[in-house]
Design a protein around this motif. Structure first.
Motif, mmCIF file in Angstrom:
data_model
loop_
_atom_site.group_PDB
_atom_site.id
_atom_site.type_symbol
_atom_site.label_atom_id
_atom_site.label_comp_id
_atom_site.label_asym_id
_atom_site.label_seq_id
_atom_site.Cartn_x
_atom_site.Cartn_y
_atom_site.Cartn_z
ATOM 1 N N ARG A 1 21.227 -0.268 15.157
ATOM 2 C CA ARG A 1 20.387 -1.519 14.612
ATOM 3 C C ARG A 1 18.906 -1.081 14.195
ATOM 4 O O ARG A 1 18.507 -1.589 13.208
ATOM 5 N N PHE A 2 18.304 0.138 15.003
ATOM 6 C CA PHE A 2 16.861 0.222 14.470
ATOM 7 C C PHE A 2 16.898 1.045 13.074
ATOM 8 O O PHE A 2 16.348 0.508 12.333
ATOM 9 N N SER A 3 18.053 2.062 12.664
ATOM 10 C CA SER A 3 18.092 2.307 11.507
ATOM 11 C C SER A 3 18.553 1.398 10.570
ATOM 12 O O SER A 3 18.116 1.571 9.366
ATOM 13 N N GLN A 4 19.541 0.621 10.803
ATOM 14 C CA GLN A 4 19.683 -0.534 9.828
ATOM 15 C C GLN A 4 18.510 -1.538 9.346
ATOM 16 O O GLN A 4 18.411 -1.818 8.232
ATOM 17 N N ILE A 5 17.690 -1.842 10.349
ATOM 18 C CA ILE A 5 16.616 -2.690 10.171
ATOM 19 C C ILE A 5 15.508 -2.037 9.490
ATOM 20 O O ILE A 5 14.848 -2.345 8.474
ATOM 21 N N MET A 6 15.314 -0.785 9.735
ATOM 22 C CA MET A 6 14.309 0.159 8.818
ATOM 23 C C MET A 6 14.823 0.343 7.745
ATOM 24 O O MET A 6 13.992 0.386 6.536
ATOM 25 N N GLU A 7 16.133 0.300 7.443
ATOM 26 C CA GLU A 7 16.572 0.533 6.064
ATOM 27 C C GLU A 7 16.333 -0.445 5.015
ATOM 28 O O GLU A 7 15.756 -0.354 3.893
ATOM 29 N N ASP A 8 16.235 -1.710 5.422
ATOM 30 C CA ASP A 8 16.023 -3.146 4.898
ATOM 31 C C ASP A 8 14.461 -3.325 4.986
ATOM 32 O O ASP A 8 13.781 -3.589 3.808
ATOM 33 N N LEU A 9 13.935 -3.185 5.942
ATOM 34 C CA LEU A 9 12.555 -3.643 6.090
ATOM 35 C C LEU A 9 11.570 -2.487 5.608
ATOM 36 O O LEU A 9 10.396 -2.999 4.976
ATOM 37 N N GLY A 10 11.915 -1.367 5.787
ATOM 38 C CA GLY A 10 11.133 0.022 5.244
ATOM 39 C C GLY A 10 11.107 -0.084 3.593
ATOM 40 O O GLY A 10 9.880 -0.081 2.835
ATOM 41 N N SER A 11 12.229 -0.192 3.006
ATOM 42 C CA SER A 11 12.230 -0.134 1.513
ATOM 43 C C SER A 11 11.577 -1.528 1.061
ATOM 44 O O SER A 11 10.843 -1.396 -0.055
ATOM 45 N N THR A 12 11.956 -2.796 1.783
ATOM 46 C CA THR A 12 11.022 -3.813 1.266
ATOM 47 C C THR A 12 9.620 -3.696 1.412
ATOM 48 O O THR A 12 8.694 -4.064 0.431
ATOM 49 N N PHE A 13 9.120 -3.146 2.454
ATOM 50 C CA PHE A 13 7.733 -2.978 2.714
ATOM 51 C C PHE A 13 7.060 -2.153 1.701
ATOM 52 O O PHE A 13 5.926 -2.486 0.894
ATOM 53 N N VAL A 14 7.809 -0.864 1.558
ATOM 54 C CA VAL A 14 7.208 -0.041 0.331
ATOM 55 C C VAL A 14 7.189 -0.666 -1.042
ATOM 56 O O VAL A 14 6.202 -0.518 -1.845
ATOM 57 N N GLN A 15 8.149 -1.269 -1.315
ATOM 58 C CA GLN A 15 8.416 -1.935 -2.611
ATOM 59 C C GLN A 15 7.124 -2.986 -2.883
ATOM 60 O O GLN A 15 6.717 -3.197 -3.879
ATOM 61 N N SER A 16 7.093 -3.805 -1.962
ATOM 62 C CA SER A 16 5.929 -4.807 -1.861
ATOM 63 C C SER A 16 4.534 -4.091 -2.143
ATOM 64 O O SER A 16 3.757 -4.718 -3.018
ATOM 65 N N ILE A 17 4.371 -2.956 -1.388
ATOM 66 C CA ILE A 17 2.883 -2.369 -1.737
ATOM 67 C C ILE A 17 2.919 -1.977 -3.138
ATOM 68 O O ILE A 17 1.844 -2.059 -3.683
ATOM 69 N N MET A 18 3.988 -1.291 -3.380
ATOM 70 C CA MET A 18 3.813 -0.907 -4.843
ATOM 71 C C MET A 18 3.645 -1.908 -5.916
ATOM 72 O O MET A 18 3.273 -1.746 -6.936
ATOM 73 N N THR A 19 4.507 -2.833 -5.754
ATOM 74 C CA THR A 19 4.623 -3.994 -6.702
ATOM 75 C C THR A 19 3.228 -4.545 -6.921
ATOM 76 O O THR A 19 2.706 -4.907 -7.920
ATOM 77 N N LEU A 20 2.416 -4.603 -5.526
ATOM 78 C CA LEU A 20 1.187 -5.346 -5.609
ATOM 79 C C LEU A 20 0.220 -4.263 -6.316
ATOM 80 O O LEU A 20 -0.703 -4.818 -7.200
ATOM 81 N N ILE A 21 0.278 -3.042 -6.218
ATOM 82 C CA ILE A 21 -0.597 -1.988 -6.889
ATOM 83 C C ILE A 21 -0.251 -1.903 -8.377
ATOM 84 O O ILE A 21 -1.114 -1.905 -9.080
ATOM 85 N N ALA A 22 1.066 -2.293 -8.913
ATOM 86 C CA ALA A 22 1.091 -2.247 -10.248
ATOM 87 C C ALA A 22 0.875 -3.584 -10.917
ATOM 88 O O ALA A 22 0.543 -3.725 -12.178
ATOM 89 N N PHE A 23 0.947 -4.524 -10.247
ATOM 90 C CA PHE A 23 1.277 -5.874 -10.770
ATOM 91 C C PHE A 23 -0.318 -6.529 -10.825
ATOM 92 O O PHE A 23 -0.561 -7.282 -11.543
ATOM 93 N N LEU A 24 -1.256 -6.135 -9.909
ATOM 94 C CA LEU A 24 -2.481 -6.721 -9.768
ATOM 95 C C LEU A 24 -3.222 -6.565 -11.007
ATOM 96 O O LEU A 24 -3.985 -7.298 -11.526
ATOM 97 N N PRO A 25 -3.207 -5.315 -11.471
ATOM 98 C CA PRO A 25 -3.995 -5.026 -12.512
ATOM 99 C C PRO A 25 -3.487 -5.732 -13.979
ATOM 100 O O PRO A 25 -4.228 -6.321 -14.752
ATOM 101 N N VAL A 26 -2.150 -6.057 -13.784
ATOM 102 C CA VAL A 26 -1.453 -6.990 -15.000
ATOM 103 C C VAL A 26 -2.161 -8.360 -14.771
ATOM 104 O O VAL A 26 -2.447 -8.894 -15.866
ATOM 105 N N LEU A 27 -2.298 -8.971 -13.652
ATOM 106 C CA LEU A 27 -2.743 -10.307 -13.405
ATOM 107 C C LEU A 27 -4.116 -10.478 -13.736
ATOM 108 O O LEU A 27 -4.633 -11.365 -14.326
ATOM 109 N N ILE A 28 -5.002 -9.440 -13.624
ATOM 110 C CA ILE A 28 -6.117 -9.612 -13.945
ATOM 111 C C ILE A 28 -6.362 -9.355 -15.344
ATOM 112 O O ILE A 28 -7.122 -10.235 -15.790
ATOM 113 N N ARG A 29 -5.710 -8.644 -15.967
ATOM 114 C CA ARG A 29 -5.682 -8.829 -17.569
ATOM 115 C C ARG A 29 -5.261 -10.142 -18.121
ATOM 116 O O ARG A 29 -5.872 -10.541 -19.045
ATOM 117 N N LEU A 30 -4.335 -10.445 -17.571
ATOM 118 C CA LEU A 30 -3.754 -11.746 -18.068
ATOM 119 C C LEU A 30 -4.452 -13.054 -17.815
ATOM 120 O O LEU A 30 -4.595 -14.005 -18.303
#
Length: 419
Positions: free
Chosen positions: A201-230
């Motif tokens: 269960r730990f590994s399954q939750i980490m698979e879903d939660l870990g990927s989502t967390f990293v993607q959230s951080i990278m999405t924020l870093i990538a799209f915040l400058p886009v939002l500032i420009r727009l």
């Protein structure tokens, strides 16, 4: 949980965070310009964005790929020398591969967002009769999106495959570590469940939660400058009026409000979930004893144990009522929040259909990444429960050395399954 897969976990994660921060800061304060030495200079400040799939192999992107590989190689070389670990190829190198795939897909999303603007303005002009076009021109515009979607989809599939294998390797490392110390652990209540079920269960939750967390951080870093420009197209917010960085302020305030609301509403849930695990374990243990001993798992005993399970679940369901009211009310309101923010600009004819599409998409990406705790709270609660059980279990082994069984397993694995 961590010492079995990562070298010196506390120092490792601290150094990984510090190295990542240093690499990011160096990139923004000079590293990006170093690509010019290899003929891969950054894009000019006044250059229009590249629309379509070609952006992913443009010179600035190629230089970033090289820079990323160099940073990972330096970090891996240091830990391979300083503290060799039998799982270092998976815990360091494959982690970097997964991070790169997530980054790449985020950049595909940014490229799609850049496509929205000119294409939907083109559609708006066609619908209003302000411009003429041909079928081939229209479908060529759609093809730009199709190529991006096709590449992004395939990279996502490959990443899901790699992440699944990476997570199972982590579970294998935990399993081998605990089984190597089975003599010390077998007397602990629920030892077999913790090694088999809790690590799964730990590994399954980490698979879903870990990927989502990293993607959230990278999405924020990538799209915040886009939002500032727009947000150059937006001059004021409803009710509040004119404020600096209006879209960023609105996104941060809205997500902070939602996250705090959900966290307050869900304060009791981790403890209740943990107690549920305990009563479930007690009931399961009695049933297991009843398989081998006729005097165990008698009706009166099992009825009492199941009554405890029933009481705890009903209590948990009750507390989830107000938690879900808060969560789902916020998520429904989130569907129209960007339109509320853009209302004055739409009414004043300050933005076009293409700009509206770009801002709505970028705003949704930023708020979605900031809402990680809100959307993942139930999963986080379950992870906390499993973590508590495993942490209490492995406390017996504090300071225990990494067993040799991991080395033997890796040697056998390399011989039988090189992939």
């Amino acid at each position: 949980m961590f010492v079995s897969f990562f070298p010196q976990p506390k120092l490792f994660f601290t150094s990984a965070a510090a190295w990542s921060l240093a690499a990011i800061l160096f990139w923004f304060f000079g590293g990006e310009q170093l690509g010019a030495l290899l003929g891969l200079p950054p894009a000019a400040a006044d250059a229009p964005p590249i629309i379509g799939i070609a952006v992913l192999w443009s010179k600035p992107f190629l230089w970033f790929y090289i820079y990323f590989v160099l940073c990972v190689a330096a970090f891996y070389a240091f830990w391979a020398w300083y503290s060799p670990h039998p799982w270092q190829n998976w815990s360091i190198l494959m982690t970097a591969v997964i991070l790169f795939f997530i980054y790449f897909n985020v950049q595909v999303s940014v490229a799609v967002n850049n496509w929205y603007g000119p294409f939907f303005d083109y559609v708006q002009n066609l619908m209003s009769g302000k411009s003429e076009s041909t079928n081939s021109e229209f479908y060529i515009g759609l093809a730009d999106f199709s190529w991006l979607a096709l590449v992004g989809m395939n990279v996502q599939v490959v990443n899901a495959f790699v992440v699944s294998h990476w997570i199972f390797r982590w579970r294998t490392a935990m399993n081998n570590y605990f089984m190597a110390h089975w003599g010390q652990l077998r007397h602990i209540e629920g030892a077999s469940q913790r090694i088999q079920e809790d690590t799964m269960r730990f590994s399954q939750i980490m698979e879903d939660l870990g990927s989502t967390f990293v993607q959230s951080i990278m999405t924020l870093i990538a799209f915040l400058p886009v939002l500032i420009r727009l947000q150059a197209h937006i001059t004021e917010l409803p009710i509040i009026g004119a404020v600096p960085q209006p879209l960023v302020v609105a996104a941060l305030a809205w997500c902070l409000f939602g996250t705090i609301s959900v966290m307050v509403a869900g304060l009791k849930l981790p403890g209740l979930q943990f107690r549920n695990q305990r009563v479930e374990a007690a009931y399961r243990k009695e049933l297991v004893y009843g398989e081998d001993h006729a005097d165990r798992a008698q009706p009166a005993t099992t009825a009492e144990l199941f009554a405890n399970v029933r009481h705890n679940y009903f209590r948990l369901y009750f507390h989830y009522i107000y938690f879900n009211v808060v969560r789902y009310t916020y998520l429904q309101a989130d569907n129209i929040f960007s339109l509320l923010i853009l209302g004055p600009s739409l009414v004043a004819h300050k933005i076009t259909f293409g700009v509206l599409s770009q801002i709505s998409n970028a705003f949704g990406k930023v708020t979605g990444s900031l809402q990680f705790l809100l959307t993942s709270w139930s999963t986080i609660v379950e992870l906390q429960s499993v973590h508590k059980r495993l942490r209490a279990f492995e406390a017996t082994l504090e300071g225990a050395p990494l067993p040799d069984i991991d080395q033997r397993y890796l040697a056998r694995q390399s011989a039988e399954d090189p992939a």
